[in-house]
Motif scaffolding. Structure first.
Motif, PDB file in Angstrom:
ATOM      1  N   LEU A  92      37.883  36.822  53.697  1.00 61.98           N
ATOM      2  CA  LEU A  92      38.931  37.010  52.685  1.00 61.98           C
ATOM      3  C   LEU A  92      38.848  35.939  51.606  1.00 61.98           C
ATOM      4  N   ALA A  93      38.434  34.737  52.019  1.00 61.77           N
ATOM      5  CA  ALA A  93      38.304  33.649  51.047  1.00 61.77           C
ATOM      6  C   ALA A  93      37.266  33.985  49.980  1.00 61.77           C
ATOM      7  N   GLU A  94      36.303  34.844  50.341  1.00 62.15           N
ATOM      8  CA  GLU A  94      35.276  35.233  49.363  1.00 62.15           C
ATOM      9  C   GLU A  94      35.889  35.981  48.178  1.00 62.15           C
ATOM     10  N   TRP A  95      37.084  36.535  48.369  1.00 56.81           N
ATOM     11  CA  TRP A  95      37.736  37.258  47.275  1.00 56.81           C
ATOM     12  C   TRP A  95      38.360  36.307  46.261  1.00 56.81           C
ATOM     13  N   CYS A  96      38.467  35.042  46.597  1.00 53.77           N
ATOM     14  CA  CYS A  96      39.142  34.081  45.725  1.00 53.77           C
ATOM     15  C   CYS A  96      38.504  34.080  44.334  1.00 53.77           C
ATOM     16  N   GLY A  97      39.302  34.441  43.339  1.00 56.87           N
ATOM     17  CA  GLY A  97      38.782  34.498  41.973  1.00 56.87           C
ATOM     18  C   GLY A  97      38.106  35.812  41.634  1.00 56.87           C
ATOM     19  N   HIS A  98      38.030  36.736  42.593  1.00 53.46           N
ATOM     20  CA  HIS A  98      37.328  38.000  42.337  1.00 53.46           C
ATOM     21  C   HIS A  98      38.177  39.240  42.558  1.00 53.46           C
ATOM     22  N   ALA A  99      39.420  39.078  43.010  1.00 50.57           N
ATOM     23  CA  ALA A  99      40.233  40.255  43.329  1.00 50.57           C
ATOM     24  C   ALA A  99      40.560  41.023  42.055  1.00 50.57           C
ATOM     25  N   PRO A 100      40.934  42.304  42.199  1.00 48.34           N
ATOM     26  CA  PRO A 100      41.166  43.147  41.020  1.00 48.34           C
ATOM     27  C   PRO A 100      42.264  42.604  40.107  1.00 48.34           C
ATOM     28  N   ILE A 101      43.298  42.019  40.677  1.00 43.50           N
ATOM     29  CA  ILE A 101      44.347  41.413  39.855  1.00 43.50           C
ATOM     30  C   ILE A 101      44.757  40.078  40.483  1.00 43.50           C
ATOM     31  N   LEU A 102      45.341  39.224  39.653  1.00 39.91           N
ATOM     32  CA  LEU A 102      45.711  37.887  40.117  1.00 39.91           C
ATOM     33  C   LEU A 102      46.626  37.946  41.337  1.00 39.91           C
ATOM     34  N   GLU A 103      47.585  38.873  41.312  1.00 40.37           N
ATOM     35  CA  GLU A 103      48.561  38.967  42.393  1.00 40.37           C
ATOM     36  C   GLU A 103      47.861  39.231  43.726  1.00 40.37           C
ATOM     37  N   GLU A 104      46.858  40.099  43.692  1.00 38.41           N
ATOM     38  CA  GLU A 104      46.143  40.451  44.913  1.00 38.41           C
ATOM     39  C   GLU A 104      45.198  39.320  45.330  1.00 38.41           C
ATOM     40  N   ASP A 105      44.701  38.618  44.347  1.00 40.78           N
ATOM     41  CA  ASP A 105      43.851  37.458  44.610  1.00 40.78           C
ATOM     42  C   ASP A 105      44.617  36.461  45.489  1.00 40.78           C
ATOM     43  N   LEU A 106      45.873  36.215  45.093  1.00 42.04           N
ATOM     44  CA  LEU A 106      46.705  35.291  45.866  1.00 42.04           C
ATOM     45  C   LEU A 106      47.052  35.860  47.231  1.00 42.04           C
ATOM     46  N   ALA A 107      47.340  37.163  47.276  1.00 41.50           N
ATOM     47  CA  ALA A 107      47.707  37.780  48.553  1.00 41.50           C
ATOM     48  C   ALA A 107      46.557  37.671  49.553  1.00 41.50           C
ATOM     49  N   LEU A 108      45.337  37.968  49.103  1.00 42.54           N
ATOM     50  CA  LEU A 108      44.184  37.942  50.011  1.00 42.54           C
ATOM     51  C   LEU A 108      43.891  36.530  50.500  1.00 42.54           C
ATOM     52  N   THR A 109      43.993  35.567  49.602  1.00 48.31           N
ATOM     53  CA  THR A 109      43.715  34.202  50.034  1.00 48.31           C
ATOM     54  C   THR A 109      44.838  33.660  50.913  1.00 48.31           C
ATOM     55  N   ASN A 110      46.085  34.083  50.642  1.00 47.36           N
ATOM     56  CA  ASN A 110      47.187  33.710  51.547  1.00 47.36           C
ATOM     57  C   ASN A 110      46.900  34.191  52.956  1.00 47.36           C
ATOM     58  N   ILE A 111      46.501  35.449  53.050  1.00 47.43           N
ATOM     59  CA  ILE A 111      46.244  36.038  54.359  1.00 47.43           C
ATOM     60  C   ILE A 111      45.056  35.326  55.020  1.00 47.43           C
ATOM     61  N   GLY A 112      44.036  35.051  54.203  1.00 45.72           N
ATOM     62  CA  GLY A 112      42.884  34.318  54.714  1.00 45.72           C
ATOM     63  C   GLY A 112      43.292  32.964  55.289  1.00 45.72           C
ATOM     64  N   LEU A 113      44.184  32.277  54.570  1.00 46.30           N
ATOM     65  CA  LEU A 113      44.627  30.962  55.054  1.00 46.30           C
ATOM     66  C   LEU A 113      45.464  31.078  56.317  1.00 46.30           C
ATOM     67  N   ASP A 114      46.270  32.137  56.416  1.00 47.87           N
ATOM     68  CA  ASP A 114      47.008  32.375  57.663  1.00 47.87           C
ATOM     69  C   ASP A 114      46.015  32.468  58.824  1.00 47.87           C
ATOM     70  N   LEU A 115      44.957  33.238  58.606  1.00 48.21           N
ATOM     71  CA  LEU A 115      43.976  33.463  59.675  1.00 48.21           C
ATOM     72  C   LEU A 115      43.241  32.170  60.045  1.00 48.21           C
ATOM     73  N   ILE A 116      42.875  31.402  59.009  1.00 48.04           N
ATOM     74  CA  ILE A 116      42.177  30.144  59.284  1.00 48.04           C
ATOM     75  C   ILE A 116      43.100  29.193  60.038  1.00 48.04           C
ATOM     76  N   GLY A 117      44.391  29.229  59.708  1.00 42.36           N
ATOM     77  CA  GLY A 117      45.377  28.426  60.441  1.00 42.36           C
ATOM     78  C   GLY A 117      45.425  28.814  61.910  1.00 42.36           C
TER      79      GLY A 117
END
Lengths: 98, 252
Positions: B25-50
């Motif tokens: 999911l971190a690979e999407w950072c800066g590449h998601a279709p819209i900024l809002e989704e970029d943050l959502a995907l990286t948030n979820i990625g960070l939850d998982l890494i936690g």
């Protein structure tokens, strides 16, 4: 993040209440295809650091705003009516947020 | 294997699932279709890494050979990894990322719900804490599957293709081997095979709302429990572990 994608998605304004007892405050805006997505997007964009306990979203186009040209007749008449301000009372600390 | 070794193995499986999907999911950072989704995907990625940090730390303690979470994350080669094959699959387009996420979110929710009453208090605590995050992840991915499936003709087709491409990785989630059996017997682990009907019911409900067809593919792959991975994992590790290999024990 192409411009086209954003042009298609409507803009929403986001209001967040940081804790119970406080008002919702405008924190910014975002793009979403509908209200439900606006709410989850707002959660992801604006509450990542524990900023909120409640979120409101409203379509930007649904907000009716005063225009800067109205400044004179809207606000200036109250400038010289100091007696309307409750500035002569001391608020006890226990009252908290008002 | 001793009970201790089996618990270590079990914790690796849980921790590796979260870490590899989080990295993807971190690979999407800066590449998601819209900024809002970029943050959502990286948030979820960070939850998982936690989640993976808690699980791998515990795994290291159980193993008792002095390996901490970083050692386990950055100094293991592909064959020592135990994440599900589904989770190392490439992001593909947004629909594929969502299909992978949706399949796993529904599974992980059921798995962690059961783990939250594990006899191992540490496992139960990690599961209960993570369950709140996973509840949101599942909502997020389900919403997108429905939006894309019941969206335009193009989004429907992309979503259906994504489901079909990843369906063969689903059965592995519900496999049980000797380690799983032992953990269930000890009251620590979950009988994942028993979760399949609930998973099917939830997935079917979302697919129906999304006007998508449940894929009908005959192939399936497995192997992660024995450290047999697709070629993709090596590339993920090469990127994820690079810094620790180039600068061992580097600190921020």
């Amino acid at each position: 993040m192409t411009k086209d994608t954003h042009d298609e998605l409507p803009l929403y304004e986001v209001f967040i209440r940081s804790k119970n007892g406080l008002d919702h405050k405008h924190v910014g805006s975002l793009h979403a295809s509908d209200a439900e997505m606006a709410l989850t997007n707002a959660r992801d964009v604006y509450t990542r650091r524990g900023e909120g306990v409640s979120i409101w979203v409203v379509k930007s186009t649904d907000i009716v705003a005063s225009s800067p040209e109205d400044k004179g007749n809207f606000y200036e008449p109250s400038d010289d009516k100091l007696y309307r301000h409750p500035t002569f009372f001391n608020l006890p600390d226990e009252v908290g947020h008002m | 294997m001793t009970n201790q070794e089996m618990l270590f193995e079990y914790l690796l499986r849980l921790g590796d699932n979260s870490l590899i999907l989080g990295q993807r999911l971190a690979e999407w950072c800066g590449h998601a279709p819209i900024l809002e989704e970029d943050l959502a995907l990286t948030n979820i990625g960070l939850d998982l890494i936690g989640q993976s940090r808690m699980l791998l730390s515990y795994a290291g303690e159980v193993e008792g050979k002095g390996r901490d979470e970083d050692r386990l994350a950055f100094h293991r080669d592909t064959q020592a990894w135990r994440n599900l094959l589904l989770l190392e699959q490439p992001n593909g387009d947004f629909a594929k990322t969502m299909a992978r996420q949706f399949f796993f979110d529904v599974f992980q929710y059921l798995q962690y719900e059961a783990l939250s009453s594990s006899k191992d208090e540490r496992v139960a605590g990690i599961a209960a804490k993570s369950l709140k995050e996973i509840t949101y992840h599942r909502r997020h991915s389900s919403d997108w599957v429905i939006r894309l499936g019941d969206g335009t003709e193009e989004s429907h087709e992309k979503m259906q293709t994504a489901l079909n491409e990843l369906w063969g990785f689903v059965p592995e989630m519900f496999d049980m081997d000797a380690v799983d059996e032992a953990m269930v017997a000890d009251g620590i682990g979950v009988d994942v095979a028993s979760l399949r009907p609930a998973w099917d019911a939830q997935v079917n409900a979302v697919l129906a709302e999304a006007t998508l067809k449940r894929p009908d593919v005959s192939w399936s792959v497995r192997g992660s429990r024995d450290g047999k991975h697709s070629e993709h994992l090596g590339y993920i590790l090469a990127e994820m572990q690079f810094l620790q290999h180039a600068y061992p024990d580097a600190k921020w």
